[in-house]
Enzyme design. Sequence first.
Site, PDB file in Angstrom:
ATOM      1  N   CYS A 381     -24.556  22.282   1.776  1.00 54.98           N
ATOM      2  CA  CYS A 381     -24.959  23.513   1.097  1.00 54.98           C
ATOM      3  C   CYS A 381     -26.453  23.782   1.300  1.00 54.98           C
ATOM      4  CB  CYS A 381     -24.549  23.457  -0.370  1.00 54.98           C
ATOM      5  SG  CYS A 381     -24.239  25.103  -1.025  1.00 54.98           S
ATOM      6  N   HIS A 507     -18.938  22.100  -0.207  1.00 55.94           N
ATOM      7  CA  HIS A 507     -19.152  20.792  -0.845  1.00 55.94           C
ATOM      8  C   HIS A 507     -17.976  19.854  -0.586  1.00 55.94           C
ATOM      9  CE1 HIS A 507     -22.771  21.808  -3.189  1.00 55.94           C
ATOM     10  NE2 HIS A 507     -22.276  23.035  -3.139  1.00 55.94           N
ATOM     11  N   GLU A 509     -17.831  16.778  -0.869  1.00 59.90           N
ATOM     12  CA  GLU A 509     -17.795  15.618  -1.781  1.00 59.90           C
ATOM     13  C   GLU A 509     -16.765  15.772  -2.898  1.00 59.90           C
ATOM     14  OE1 GLU A 509     -20.244  17.813  -1.511  1.00 59.90           O
ATOM     15  OE2 GLU A 509     -21.299  18.204  -3.392  1.00 59.90           O
TER      16      GLU A 509
HETATM   17  N1  GLN Z   1     -29.325  27.639  -3.519  1.00 60.17           N
HETATM   18  C1  GLN Z   1     -28.438  27.805  -2.406  1.00 60.17           C
HETATM   19  C2  GLN Z   1     -27.553  29.025  -2.565  1.00 60.17           C
HETATM   20  O1  GLN Z   1     -27.391  29.546  -3.631  1.00 60.17           O
HETATM   21  C3  GLN Z   1     -27.598  26.572  -2.169  1.00 60.17           C
HETATM   22  C4  GLN Z   1     -26.616  26.286  -3.267  1.00 60.17           C
HETATM   23  C5  GLN Z   1     -26.079  24.885  -3.230  1.00 60.17           C
HETATM   24  O2  GLN Z   1     -26.628  24.015  -2.557  1.00 60.17           O
HETATM   25  N2  GLN Z   1     -25.024  24.615  -3.974  1.00 60.17           N
HETATM   26  O3  GLN Z   1     -26.978  29.482  -1.599  1.00 60.17           O
END
Ligand code: GLN
Length: 542
Positions: A381, A507, A509
């Site tokens: 992310c 994600h 994970e």
């Molecule tokens: N802050 C970033 C976004 O909103 C990444 C979000 C995250 O890592 N979950 O896209």
Amino acid sequence: MTKHIFVTGGVVSSLGKGLTSASIGMLLEQRGLRVRMQKLDPYINVDPGTMSPYQHGEVYVLDDGSETDLDLGHYERFTHSPLTRDSNYTTGQIYQSVINKERRGEFLGKTVQVIPHITNEIKGCIRKLADDDVDVVITEIGGTVGDIESQPFLEAIRQFSLDVGKRNCLYIHLTLVPYLKAAGELKTKPTQHSVGQLREIGIQPDILICRSERSLSREDREKIALFCNVPIRAVIEEKDKDFSIYEVPLSLVENGLDELIVEALGLPAGKLELDNWRELLHDLRNPEHEISIAVVGKYAEHRDAYKSIYEALDHAGIAHRAQIRIQRIQSESIEQEGPERLLAGYDGLLVPGGFGERGIEGKVDAIRFAREREIPFLGICLGMQCAAIEFARNVIGLAGAHSTEFNKDTPYPVICLLDEQKAITDKGGTMRLGAQTAHLAAGSKVAACYGTDLISERHRHRYEFNNLNRQQFAANGLIVVGTSPDGSLVEIIELEEHPWFVAVQFHPEFKSKPTAAHPLFAGFIGAAVERHLSRGGAAQRV
Ligand code: GLN
């Protein structure tokens, strides 16, 4: 008829109620029962999505996009219980729903009160999980007995046994039995007090699970049984597990917990099947390699902030018979001390997700180090977004390239706001959330890891890879190998000339299990083991 187990906690918080509930769920499943898991959280936030990781640890995202408590991660790692937004309710949600009903006039002019309206709403949430194909619903009550916020929940579960009958409900209370060094003994009084508080509000626990750093003697158990009004068999010891959380279910079995539950509720259970789990612990105890992974994040000092990531690394370690030494590194310290000093010697680097500007430059520096030194890298992310920023600045030469989350006026917005996000101002529950399908490019490293070209992964973000840069990145060796089905959103990037450099917008994970490591984590750890061996690691077998 579906049976109900309620798990409460007393004496102190952070006793591992989530882990214990998940272990109970797992043991009942391994006896052939169909289990559903649920957590009721007494705080007033509608969900943990808007809470700081310092307050709450990680936000665990489900397929349906709900942002939930991290204990649900334990539930998914230990059981097969399908989780949905009905699996986690907070005081905030309960009140929101009751107040909406009041505004619609559904209470027909009555005064709306905690009892019965709030407690009815809570009971309704519990009942939602009971259905013909469910044998047992396990409901964990967050917080500690005695908290003001917990009271409506405790009152609701007290009433619940009146509604469905005593024989269909089981109350399990988890407590701490502290060891006092000076006295050289375990102390049962806090447990007696905690159970006393429960009994005052009309709940007599059926089973006590006693967390303790030492074994309870027969005398200790007799004393607890007598003062807390339970049979001695129902005083179950849960000694601290230094080695692995995956030992917890086995220790509960040794203390007879599964049998006790099955008997008390008259459940149609089969024989306990634990071969898989024992095998997993055997592999965990007998690693063939020891590798070190640096996790560079904004909340490195906080154990719970990247909980599922640490677990997923361990699962991949089990799959490769590797013990993973995880070093949590604060990204700001990389800004101060430089990557050479803090990152040299690791077999892999992981940069997790996150929000806000603090520590971003440290993450970018860490990723540069991994790219140039050919250290296996997994970006998740925000970790992927930082990889794009690093590549744009240091390989393509786009000075000042950034995400518009951190610099609205950057000359090169390589990460920018998703179209669907542009008009949104509310913070809670408004990101691109939950399971989304992605297509993988044939021949890519990630397609090899997954063994398929169509995947579904969970998301939680507002910003995305800027499509205007795709060609330029590809021409310089960073290629898009995963996209949304219509090709419009970048989901995965991969570096061509590198042993293993993969970054994903989702994600992974959240979908890893101890018995089934996530393909990307397995691929990442596989590459880290290879690097370790190629640098003479075999000689350092543990
Ligand atoms: N802050 C970033 C976004 O909103 C990444 C979000 C995250 O890592 N979950 O896209």
